[in-house]
Design a protein around this motif. Structure first.
Motif, PDB file in Angstrom:
ATOM      1  N   ARG A  70       0.844  -1.190   0.000  1.00 28.88           N
ATOM      2  CA  ARG A  70       0.000   0.000   0.000  1.00 28.88           C
ATOM      3  C   ARG A  70       0.887   1.251   0.000  1.00 28.88           C
ATOM      4  O   ARG A  70       2.021   1.203   0.447  1.00 28.88           O
ATOM      5  N   ASN A  71       0.343   2.369  -0.486  1.00 27.43           N
ATOM      6  CA  ASN A  71       1.048   3.648  -0.423  1.00 27.43           C
ATOM      7  C   ASN A  71       0.028   4.666   0.084  1.00 27.43           C
ATOM      8  O   ASN A  71      -0.740   5.231  -0.684  1.00 27.43           O
ATOM      9  N   PHE A  72       0.006   4.825   1.416  1.00 25.05           N
ATOM     10  CA  PHE A  72      -1.074   5.595   2.037  1.00 25.05           C
ATOM     11  C   PHE A  72      -1.084   7.055   1.622  1.00 25.05           C
ATOM     12  O   PHE A  72      -2.140   7.651   1.429  1.00 25.05           O
ATOM     13  N   GLU A  73       0.101   7.635   1.455  1.00 25.49           N
ATOM     14  CA  GLU A  73       0.151   9.052   1.070  1.00 25.49           C
ATOM     15  C   GLU A  73      -0.464   9.250  -0.324  1.00 25.49           C
ATOM     16  O   GLU A  73      -1.278  10.144  -0.541  1.00 25.49           O
ATOM     17  N   LEU A  74      -0.066   8.368  -1.229  1.00 24.10           N
ATOM     18  CA  LEU A  74      -0.608   8.440  -2.591  1.00 24.10           C
ATOM     19  C   LEU A  74      -2.136   8.226  -2.572  1.00 24.10           C
ATOM     20  O   LEU A  74      -2.894   8.966  -3.202  1.00 24.10           O
ATOM     21  N   TYR A  76      -4.181   8.819  -0.153  1.00 28.68           N
ATOM     22  CA  TYR A  76      -4.793  10.001   0.456  1.00 28.68           C
ATOM     23  C   TYR A  76      -4.967  11.104  -0.584  1.00 28.68           C
ATOM     24  O   TYR A  76      -6.027  11.704  -0.730  1.00 28.68           O
ATOM     25  N   ARG A  77      -3.892  11.325  -1.357  1.00 27.69           N
ATOM     26  CA  ARG A  77      -3.934  12.402  -2.360  1.00 27.69           C
ATOM     27  C   ARG A  77      -4.891  12.068  -3.508  1.00 27.69           C
ATOM     28  O   ARG A  77      -5.616  12.938  -3.994  1.00 27.69           O
ATOM     29  N   LEU A  78      -4.916  10.818  -3.917  1.00 29.55           N
ATOM     30  CA  LEU A  78      -5.845  10.420  -4.999  1.00 29.55           C
ATOM     31  C   LEU A  78      -7.292  10.594  -4.535  1.00 29.55           C
ATOM     32  O   LEU A  78      -8.160  11.041  -5.289  1.00 29.55           O
ATOM     33  N   ARG A  79      -7.522  10.253  -3.244  1.00 31.02           N
ATOM     34  CA  ARG A  79      -8.879  10.376  -2.703  1.00 31.02           C
ATOM     35  C   ARG A  79      -9.284  11.850  -2.676  1.00 31.02           C
ATOM     36  O   ARG A  79     -10.387  12.208  -3.093  1.00 31.02           O
ATOM     37  N   GLN A  80      -8.360  12.702  -2.232  1.00 29.91           N
ATOM     38  CA  GLN A  80      -8.641  14.150  -2.184  1.00 29.91           C
ATOM     39  C   GLN A  80      -8.980  14.695  -3.567  1.00 29.91           C
ATOM     40  O   GLN A  80      -9.859  15.526  -3.725  1.00 29.91           O
ATOM     41  N   LYS A  81      -8.273  14.204  -4.576  1.00 27.66           N
ATOM     42  CA  LYS A  81      -8.474  14.712  -5.949  1.00 27.66           C
ATOM     43  C   LYS A  81      -9.568  13.953  -6.681  1.00 27.66           C
ATOM     44  O   LYS A  81      -9.771  14.156  -7.876  1.00 27.66           O
ATOM     45  N   LYS A  82     -10.229  13.030  -5.957  1.00 27.93           N
ATOM     46  CA  LYS A  82     -11.320  12.223  -6.503  1.00 27.93           C
ATOM     47  C   LYS A  82     -10.914  11.431  -7.752  1.00 27.93           C
ATOM     48  O   LYS A  82     -11.686  11.281  -8.703  1.00 27.93           O
ATOM     49  N   ALA A  85     -10.587   6.063 -10.394  1.00 23.05           N
ATOM     50  CA  ALA A  85     -10.084   4.971 -11.252  1.00 23.05           C
ATOM     51  C   ALA A  85      -8.638   4.645 -10.883  1.00 23.05           C
ATOM     52  O   ALA A  85      -8.271   3.481 -10.701  1.00 23.05           O
ATOM     53  N   GLU A  86      -7.817   5.690 -10.741  1.00 20.14           N
ATOM     54  CA  GLU A  86      -6.406   5.497 -10.382  1.00 20.14           C
ATOM     55  C   GLU A  86      -6.306   4.825  -9.013  1.00 20.14           C
ATOM     56  O   GLU A  86      -5.496   3.930  -8.791  1.00 20.14           O
ATOM     57  N   MET A  87      -7.150   5.279  -8.094  1.00 16.21           N
ATOM     58  CA  MET A  87      -7.178   4.757  -6.730  1.00 16.21           C
ATOM     59  C   MET A  87      -7.462   3.246  -6.746  1.00 16.21           C
ATOM     60  O   MET A  87      -6.776   2.456  -6.087  1.00 16.21           O
ATOM     61  N   LYS A  88      -8.459   2.866  -7.528  1.00 24.80           N
ATOM     62  CA  LYS A  88      -8.861   1.462  -7.622  1.00 24.80           C
ATOM     63  C   LYS A  88      -7.704   0.614  -8.158  1.00 24.80           C
ATOM     64  O   LYS A  88      -7.412  -0.473  -7.651  1.00 24.80           O
ATOM     65  N   ASP A  89      -7.046   1.154  -9.178  1.00 26.74           N
ATOM     66  CA  ASP A  89      -5.948   0.447  -9.817  1.00 26.74           C
ATOM     67  C   ASP A  89      -4.776   0.258  -8.840  1.00 26.74           C
ATOM     68  O   ASP A  89      -4.173  -0.816  -8.768  1.00 26.74           O
TER      69      ASP A  89
END
Ligand code: G1P
Length: 286
Positions: A70-74, A76-82, A85-89
């Protein structure tokens, strides 16, 4: 009958054929379009029903561990930017399988790397997949090998035809054909001189092995290049028991080789709708 559930992927090598790209990063992390080579191989394993991936690593390979974690920082940032798709991948990568890492402390050859995974593999058949050989196939190449293993219950290597002059770069089998895709191995030789190669069927980084192989590898006998060779251990196993070669359907790319790496990139790019047209036009132009 025990199922093949585990795959050992040796990734400890230095990758000197790809310098300077591999000075500070593992060769297995070089990307074919937008995915590291190693992810193609792990995805092949998972698509074949493998549940646990055992990486045999060395000190410069931490990026591989991070890639499958996992990469929690990444996140977190993907979630913030909505960027869902990237998050799921990203999340899918760390969930694909159970990942285990063992260290090969000294570079004593492929056979030694596999022996390093002995305790994690335990008493069951297992797959071995080279960390830089991509095989693009409709049915995952390792699945095709597992099907042969399930039928004959002994070791299997994946082979493909190579030009005669290239036989000295590979493990080469001497086959007794059972059908057009499967043969019993009479002999297997690591990197024979071209004139001594018994066929053009080359071992290309896919194996199904049984735990008996560890007894042979444990003797630490050195072969070609002064290294403990997996091919030699298989040759000894075959003399005592049996071994099979599977001429898998699929295209093989040795991604440790620069030209093959470029071919792999083009192959996967023309398969993607977004690149197909523009890439073909560009290639024609140059
Ligand atoms: C290894 C194996 C060889 C095989 C090759 C390609 O050699 O020892 O039998 O044909 O991988 O998968 P290497 O390329 O590591 O020298």
């Amino acid at each position: 009958m025990k199922k093949v559930r585990k795959a050992v992927i040796p990734v400890a090598g230095l990758g000197t054929r790809f310098l300077p790209a591999t000075k500070a990063q593992p060769k297995e992390m070089l990307t074919v379009i937008d995915k590291p080579i190693i992810q193609y191989i792990v995805e092949e394993a998972v698509a074949a029903g493998i549940e646990q991936i055992i990486f045999v690593t060395s000190s410069t390979k931490r990026a591989i561990e991070d890639h499958f974690d996992r990469n929690f920082e990444l996140e977190y940032r993907l979630r913030q930017k909505k960027k869902t798709a990237e998050m799921k991948d990203i999340l899918r990568i760390s969930d694909m399988a159970k990942f285990v890492y063992v260290r090969q402390k000294t570079p004593k050859g492929l056979g030694h790397a596999i022996y390093t995974a002995k305790d994690v593999v335990g008493d069951e058949p297992f797959a071995v997949m080279s960390g830089d050989d991509i095989i693009d196939a409709r049915v995952p190449a390792i699945k095709q090998l597992i099907q042969v293993y399930d039928k004959y219950q002994d070791i299997v290597v994946g082979v493909t035809q190579v030009p005669k002059k290239e036989t000295s770069k590979y493990g080469i089998v001497d086959p007794i054909y059972i059908d057009d895709k499967t043969s019993e191995i009479k002999k297997i030789i690591e990197k024979p001189k071209v004139e001594k190669a018994p066929s053009r069927l080359a071992v290309t980084g896919r194996y199904v092995l049984t735990p008996e192989i560890f007894n042979i590898l444990g003797k630490g006998k050195k072969g070609a290049g002064g290294e403990i060779q997996l091919t030699d251990a298989m040759a000894e196993h075959i003399r005592k028991r049996a071994g099979y070669a599977c001429t898998y359907s699929g295209d093989y790319y040795d991604c440790g080789n620069k030209l093959e790496f470029i071919k792999a990139t083009i192959n996967y790019a023309v398969k993607r709708k977004e690149f197909r047209g523009p890439l073909k036009r560009y290639l024609k132009k140059i």
